[in-house]
Each structure stands twice: as C-alpha cells, then as structure tokens.
Design an enzyme around this catalytic site. Structure first.
Site, PDB file in Angstrom:
ATOM      1  N   HIS A 119     -42.906  57.349   4.615  1.00 17.76           N
ATOM      2  CA  HIS A 119     -42.470  58.125   5.778  1.00 17.76           C
ATOM      3  C   HIS A 119     -41.016  58.553   5.683  1.00 17.76           C
ATOM      4  O   HIS A 119     -40.600  59.482   6.377  1.00 17.76           O
ATOM      5  CB  HIS A 119     -42.669  57.295   7.053  1.00 17.76           C
ATOM      6  CG  HIS A 119     -42.263  58.021   8.292  1.00 17.76           C
ATOM      7  ND1 HIS A 119     -41.052  57.821   8.919  1.00 17.76           N
ATOM      8  CD2 HIS A 119     -42.885  58.990   9.003  1.00 17.76           C
ATOM      9  CE1 HIS A 119     -40.959  58.622   9.968  1.00 17.76           C
ATOM     10  NE2 HIS A 119     -42.055  59.331  10.044  1.00 17.76           N
ATOM     11  N   CYS A 120     -40.222  57.924   4.843  1.00 16.72           N
ATOM     12  CA  CYS A 120     -38.765  58.133   4.897  1.00 16.72           C
ATOM     13  C   CYS A 120     -38.229  59.151   3.888  1.00 16.72           C
ATOM     14  O   CYS A 120     -37.720  60.199   4.261  1.00 16.72           O
ATOM     15  CB  CYS A 120     -38.049  56.797   4.729  1.00 16.72           C
ATOM     16  SG  CYS A 120     -38.303  55.662   6.105  1.00 16.72           S
ATOM     17  N   ILE A 121     -38.312  58.846   2.614  1.00 15.22           N
ATOM     18  CA  ILE A 121     -37.607  59.635   1.609  1.00 15.22           C
ATOM     19  C   ILE A 121     -38.066  61.095   1.536  1.00 15.22           C
ATOM     20  O   ILE A 121     -37.236  61.998   1.428  1.00 15.22           O
ATOM     21  CB  ILE A 121     -37.706  58.962   0.220  1.00 15.22           C
ATOM     22  CG1 ILE A 121     -37.087  57.563   0.282  1.00 15.22           C
ATOM     23  CG2 ILE A 121     -36.976  59.791  -0.832  1.00 15.22           C
ATOM     24  CD1 ILE A 121     -37.205  56.782  -1.005  1.00 15.22           C
ATOM     25  N   LEU A 173     -39.195  62.902   3.944  1.00 18.39           N
ATOM     26  CA  LEU A 173     -39.062  63.586   5.224  1.00 18.39           C
ATOM     27  C   LEU A 173     -37.644  63.614   5.790  1.00 18.39           C
ATOM     28  O   LEU A 173     -37.166  64.658   6.249  1.00 18.39           O
ATOM     29  CB  LEU A 173     -39.987  62.930   6.260  1.00 18.39           C
ATOM     30  CG  LEU A 173     -41.452  62.729   5.870  1.00 18.39           C
ATOM     31  CD1 LEU A 173     -42.219  62.133   7.033  1.00 18.39           C
ATOM     32  CD2 LEU A 173     -42.084  64.033   5.438  1.00 18.39           C
ATOM     33  N   ASP A 174     -36.973  62.473   5.767  1.00 24.25           N
ATOM     34  CA  ASP A 174     -35.690  62.349   6.477  1.00 24.25           C
ATOM     35  C   ASP A 174     -34.628  63.344   6.020  1.00 24.25           C
ATOM     36  O   ASP A 174     -33.917  63.921   6.862  1.00 24.25           O
ATOM     37  CB  ASP A 174     -35.155  60.924   6.352  1.00 24.25           C
ATOM     38  CG  ASP A 174     -36.104  59.914   6.984  1.00 24.25           C
ATOM     39  OD1 ASP A 174     -37.087  60.335   7.616  1.00 24.25           O
ATOM     40  OD2 ASP A 174     -35.868  58.701   6.842  1.00 24.25           O
TER      41      ASP A 174
END
Length: 443
Positions: free
Chosen positions: A270-272, A274-275
């Site tokens: 979910h992080c790398i 998208l953020d």
C-alpha cells in the site's frame, strides 16, 4: 477530571475505524495497555470473523484477539452509532489511487460522514491513513468545524499520526516502532501525544499535522526513489555484463554513506507504489512538478515489463517463446512470508504473460487463490511431478518456507528475480539483470 488525566487513568474508550493491517494490530496494542476499543469496519464478514476470534491479519495472532474479546476490552461492529460512547477515534482506512493515479480519499470521507452524527464535544480524532499534506486539515478539522460549528483545540481535538506498519516484520511491530504525531493545535498535540505515549515506547511530536503527513510520504518516497535507482542500475548492468547483486554486496561493505536497496520485479504493497504519487499530485497545486518522483515511479512500475522481456529472452535461448509455453510463477504476494496481494508486481507479470499467450500457473504457500478478470485462479499442487512440467519457474517472492535447493534440482529452468538462489551454483539459474545475450542454456 480533564482529558489528559482520563487518558492516564485508562478512563477513556477508543474507537478504531478500519480493522485491516493497521487498525487491528493498533487495537490489540491499545487493549494490552488496558483500554476498551470499539472496532468499526464496513466489511460485515470481516467483523463477524474478528468477533469469532479469527484474525485476518498476519501480525495479529488469534490467541491475542481472543484474549481481548474474552476480557471484554474489544468488540468489532459495522455500526457507527457506537461512536457516541467513546472519547477518542483513530481512523485507519485505506487511501488508494484511482485509475488516473490520483488520490482516492473516499474511505476517509465515508468514515467522517459515518462518525459525524455521533461525535461528542471534547473528543479526539486521530488520522493514521497515509495521505498528502493538508488532508487532516481539510477532511477532519475543516469538516467538523463546518458541519458542527465547533472550534478545533477547544471543542474537539485533531491529530495526525501516520501508520508505520510493515506486514510480516518479525522485528518491528506497532508496539516497538517509534510513532510520529502532529496536532492541529498545541493542545491537540498534547492530548494526542499523551494517548500514544500511554501504550507506545517512543512518540515523536512535530509541530503540525502537515509536518506529520509530510514525514510519512518522505519515508516512503525515500524508499521508492532508491529502489528505482537500483532497478535502473540493474538494467544498465545487464548491458554491461556486470552482476548487480555482486555490486550491491561490494558496496554494502562500506560502513558509512551507503544503504543497500535491492532490485526486484517491481514494488508492491500500500505504501511505496502509492505514497510518492500522493505527494506529487498535491505538489502540482503549488505549481511544483516532481520529476524525480515521477521518474522513480515510472521505473518501478515498468519492472514487470522488464521481467517479462527477460523471460522471453531466456526462452528464446532454448528455441522457445513465451507463447504457448508453460511458465510457473513462484510467489504472488508483494513481499516474502505474507499473503498480501495489494499492488503486487506478480499480478502484473501474470497478466502480461497471459496476454502474450503463455500457459501460466502459480504457487504461493500463503495464497490459495486470487481473482483475475472475474475468475478465481487457484495455485498448483507443489510437487516434483508438477514442477517438471514447466519450461521455466519464475521466482517473484522469496518466501522462507520453500526448499530452493530441491526446487533447483527438480525444475527445468529458474529465473530468480530476488536473488534467493544466490548460494546455489547451478546452470539452471538465471538472475534478474543477468546478461543472457548469446548465453547457451542447457536443456
């Protein structure tokens, strides 16, 4: 008794909205500290499973969940009306990208609309969902002030404390990872920091919610651009006939000024992926265009195409092609030893190979099946008989519970995108980034 004293005496009840990989572990950490936690989740099936003592999260053991339920310190529900009985709300809902690669904040908006009718004065609202700087001001603080006519810092309190969950990490969990928190006002920060310090060992306060939001996106942008750098180095080293894995090993011997990052079939979770795009999207409002972030995201998102291209070249050396040949993908999760498929590059590798006419199967010890174009795709039976049927096995997730020596012995050919076979000497193994032009591969 004021709010801070009530926190210290465990005399407040807390609602956690979103019982996924962030919310459920957080809930358990709070119950261990003696708080009553009311979990809220829109997924009725998940709520039922949790209330029956079955955890849907790898980092929460059933026994831990069952103990909290048995001690009447936790309950899950789909009903927002239960918010009226709590003094603090922690929001842990997803913040994905839409098809246009723009932030989708609908889950936060839905959560706030759900809680609004049941808010009471002097309540604390803390957002943990990863997002761009300014979200807390706009969707939490501004929304409540507009709809309720309350003043932040006086009638209610708002904080932002980004989640730092790494699913499957056996060393760092919610309970021992330092926590950053920012408040809409100094009073908000004081109350929020007191709450988090009551169940976590280290809490780092920053001046504003915007600083805390930027802290989170900086952490993951740092990882994104460094992974992109090593992915680009991998493609360059292939042309130069240099082993990128040996390069990283050599560079890692330097005790200062270098931090190893490793190439792979792409980035997931979910992080790398998208953020950084959240940050880049928000920056455009200020007429600032993040070429560095966009380039890094492009490189990482193109790695599945690079992997499929290399598979084609490897098969070509054997007089074969991707079309109609049998390919086994080993590992579908985005990282080792978990069942998380979110943004997994393995899914894109699967789709690209299917589009090129390959006969593709998969095996993942953590994933029995996944959905692809409204069809349920099931994993193969992982044994010697089935392994030998494939023209090539592609290692996409380096799960620890697979005997790779056995696999190398039984498989016809292996393409290793994670360097998991680094200690195995065998002509069957081709590594990500290896120059295979003119290479003779034995049948």
């Amino acid at each position: 008794m004021d709010f801070i004293d009530a926190i210290k005496n465990r005399q407040i009840k807390i609602a956690v909205i979103g019982l996924g990989y962030v919310g459920l572990p957080l809930s358990m950490a709070l119950t261990k500290a003696g708080y009553y936690v009311q979990g809220i989740d829109c997924n009725a099936q998940r709520v039922e499973s949790i209330n029956n003592g079955h955890s849907n999260i790898i980092d929460v053991k059933d026994e831990c969940l069952q103990e909290s339920l048995k001690n009447d310190l936790f309950n899950a529900s789909t009903e927002y009306s239960l918010i009226s009985n709590v003094q603090a709300i922690i929001i842990c809902v997803p913040t994905p990208l839409n098809k246009a690669k723009e932030p989708d904040l609908s889950y936060i908006i839905k959560a706030m609309k759900g809680v609004l009718p049941y808010l009471t004065k002097q309540i604390l609202i803390s957002l943990e969902s990863t997002t761009y700087p300014g979200t807390t001001e706009e969707l939490i603080e501004g929304y409540v002030e507009k709809e309720k006519g309350w003043k932040v810092g006086e009638d209610f309190y708002v904080c932002y404390s980004p989640e730092r969950v790494d699913p499957g990490n056996k060393k760092f969990s919610v309970e021992n990872t330092p926590k950053v928190i920012g408040g809409s006002t100094q009073k908000c920060l004081q109350i929020g920091q007191t709450l988090y310090e009551s169940f976590l060992p280290k809490v780092v306060g920053v001046k504003t919610t915007r600083v805390a939001e930027m802290t989170k996106v900086l952490e993951n942008t740092f990882r994104c651009v460094n992974i992109a750098l090593v992915n680009e180095m991998t493609m360059m080293c292939e042309r130069m006939g240099i082993d990128i894995w040996e390069v990283i090993k050599g560079a890692s011997s330097k005790p200062f000024g270098f931090m190893p990052f490793y190439p792979g079939p792409g980035v997931g979770g979910h992080c790398i992926p998208l953020d950084p795009l959240y940050l880049s999207w928000e920056a455009k409002k200020y007429n600032y265009f993040n070429r560095f972030i966009e380039t890094a995201s492009d490189i990482n998102s193109n790695m599945p195409y690079y992997v499929v291209h290399q598979i084609g070249k490897i098969l070509c050396q054997q007089g074969k092609s991707i079309r109609k040949n049998k390919i086994l993908l080993l590992g579908m999760s985005y990282k080792k030893d978990i069942s998380d498929l979110r943004e997994s590059p393995s899914l894109e590798v699967y789709e690209l190979l299917k589009k090129q006419g390959a006969s593709v199967e998969y095996y993942d010890p953590y994933i029995e099946s996944f959905n692809y174009k409204d069809k349920v795709i099931k994993g193969i039976v992982f044994n010697e008989e089935t392994i030998k049927q494939f023209d090539i096995v592609v290692l996409l997730s380096d799960h620890s519970n697979i005997d790779y020596n056995w696999l190398v012995e039984k498989a016809t050919l292996i393409y290793d995108t994670r360097n998991v076979c680094k200690d195995i000497e065998n002509h069957k193994i081709i590594k990500l980034g290896q120059n295979i032009e003119g290479m003779y591969l034995e049948n």
